[in-house]
Design an enzyme around this catalytic site. Sequence first.
Site, PDB file in Angstrom:
ATOM      1  N   ASP A  56      45.959  67.099  34.876  1.00 35.87           N
ATOM      2  CA  ASP A  56      45.461  66.866  36.332  1.00 35.87           C
ATOM      3  C   ASP A  56      46.477  67.349  37.337  1.00 35.87           C
ATOM      4  OD1 ASP A  56      43.690  66.062  38.103  1.00 35.87           O
ATOM      5  OD2 ASP A  56      44.044  64.163  38.030  1.00 35.87           O
ATOM      6  N   ASN A 111      32.881  66.936  35.904  1.00 37.81           N
ATOM      7  CA  ASN A 111      33.629  68.399  36.454  1.00 37.81           C
ATOM      8  C   ASN A 111      32.406  69.419  36.733  1.00 37.81           C
ATOM      9  OD1 ASN A 111      36.900  68.200  34.693  1.00 37.81           O
ATOM     10  ND2 ASN A 111      36.353  67.500  36.955  1.00 37.81           N
TER      11      ASN A 111
HETATM   12  C1  IPE Z   1      40.123  64.426  34.699  1.00 34.75           C
HETATM   13  O1  IPE Z   1      40.368  64.930  35.938  1.00 34.75           O
HETATM   14  C2  IPE Z   1      39.427  65.813  33.884  1.00 34.75           C
HETATM   15  C3  IPE Z   1      40.199  66.773  33.438  1.00 34.75           C
HETATM   16  C4  IPE Z   1      41.640  66.527  33.538  1.00 34.75           C
HETATM   17  C5  IPE Z   1      39.650  67.675  32.767  1.00 34.75           C
HETATM   18  P1  IPE Z   1      39.647  64.904  37.299  1.00 34.75           P
HETATM   19  O2  IPE Z   1      40.526  65.497  38.215  1.00 34.75           O
HETATM   20  O3  IPE Z   1      38.042  65.565  37.019  1.00 34.75           O
HETATM   21  O4  IPE Z   1      39.514  63.428  37.407  1.00 34.75           O
HETATM   22  P2  IPE Z   1      39.209  62.368  38.688  1.00 34.75           P
HETATM   23  O5  IPE Z   1      38.026  62.620  39.140  1.00 34.75           O
HETATM   24  O6  IPE Z   1      40.182  62.612  39.603  1.00 34.75           O
HETATM   25  O7  IPE Z   1      39.094  60.919  38.007  1.00 34.75           O
HETATM   26  C1  IPE Z   2      42.845  69.283  36.689  1.00 31.25           C
HETATM   27  O1  IPE Z   2      43.327  69.608  37.813  1.00 31.25           O
HETATM   28  C2  IPE Z   2      41.832  70.361  35.949  1.00 31.25           C
HETATM   29  C3  IPE Z   2      40.490  69.960  36.031  1.00 31.25           C
HETATM   30  C4  IPE Z   2      40.136  68.985  36.282  1.00 31.25           C
HETATM   31  C5  IPE Z   2      39.658  71.212  35.366  1.00 31.25           C
HETATM   32  P1  IPE Z   2      42.177  69.235  39.081  1.00 31.25           P
HETATM   33  O2  IPE Z   2      41.525  70.338  39.233  1.00 31.25           O
HETATM   34  O3  IPE Z   2      41.635  68.070  38.936  1.00 31.25           O
HETATM   35  O4  IPE Z   2      43.292  69.190  40.263  1.00 31.25           O
HETATM   36  P2  IPE Z   2      43.486  68.099  41.551  1.00 31.25           P
HETATM   37  O5  IPE Z   2      43.282  66.654  40.530  1.00 31.25           O
HETATM   38  O6  IPE Z   2      42.193  68.332  42.246  1.00 31.25           O
HETATM   39  O7  IPE Z   2      44.755  68.108  42.177  1.00 31.25           O
HETATM   40 MG    MG Z   3      42.170  66.415  39.388  1.00 27.22          MG
END
Ligand code: IPE
Ligand code: IPE
Ligand code: MG
Length: 248
Positions: free
Chosen positions: A20, A68
């Site tokens: 993340d 997502n």
């Molecule tokens: C969790 O990250 C899913 C992945 C890393 C693929 P998110 O960024 O989607 O999670 P939330 O929404 O902050 O909980």
């Molecule tokens: C994790 O990084 C990757 C996926 C969930 C696909 P994020 O895209 O959630 O990045 P933040 O949490 O918005 O910084």
């Molecule tokens: Mg994230």
Amino acid sequence: MEGIKLNKDCIPKHVAIIMDGNGRWAKEKGEMRIFGHTNGVESVREALTAAGEIGVEFLTLYAFSTENWSRPKEEIDALMDLLVHSISSEIKELNDKGVKLQTIGNIKNLPKSCQKALLNAIDETKHNNKVTLILALSYSSRSEIVSAFKEMIKDIDSKKINSDEINEDIISSYLSTANYPDPELLIRTSGENRVSNFLMWQLAYTELYFTSTLWPDFKKEHFYKAIEDYQSRERRFGKISEQILGND
Ligand code: IPE
Ligand code: IPE
Ligand code: MG
């Protein structure tokens, strides 16, 4: 790794990672979110190399959750493109490192080009046996559990199993992770302290490690640091410390 001492007899078999913080990493640099995702690919290589070097047998990476799909279409399209390109260009490296690729999640919901690239990479790496890399794609733990319930009910109706026989092992065997041990360690980057619908059944006794490092900054030494922290924990599984230490 400098300053990090690992006990070779206490390496987790299975490490799971919630990768993340890509978007925030890009934002800090004044870039578009996809720039963070692109740079996150190098961190996947680092984690995979580190896992292979110390003998972690299974590495599960949360790459795209069911939730997502609610992101802006441009970001989803860019992520899917990145997935196709990374998978196809990494096959040689996966084979060199002895990595077998597997997936969990609702792969049928991914674009056809992604499904094709994944199936091809899974086939090309199926004979490897050093590390199993499990990509969680279009994955959510609750929907995995719903599917398991449906399958189980079907098998009860067709008398393949008897409802009296249902136990924890049988439930595990209906999940997409049936062939893997439960993770001993879960790492989540970016400072968020939640599980976000990831492996909820499988994490029952997993050690949780949260770090504020954003995923594109996560390198081999961060992986080793997480393992070192894991090794400092006493896993009691409900018992008391003296029982674990053999003093009782
Ligand atoms: C969790 O990250 C899913 C992945 C890393 C693929 P998110 O960024 O989607 O999670 P939330 O929404 O902050 O909980
Ligand atoms: C994790 O990084 C990757 C996926 C969930 C696909 P994020 O895209 O959630 O990045 P933040 O949490 O918005 O910084
Ligand atoms: Mg994230």
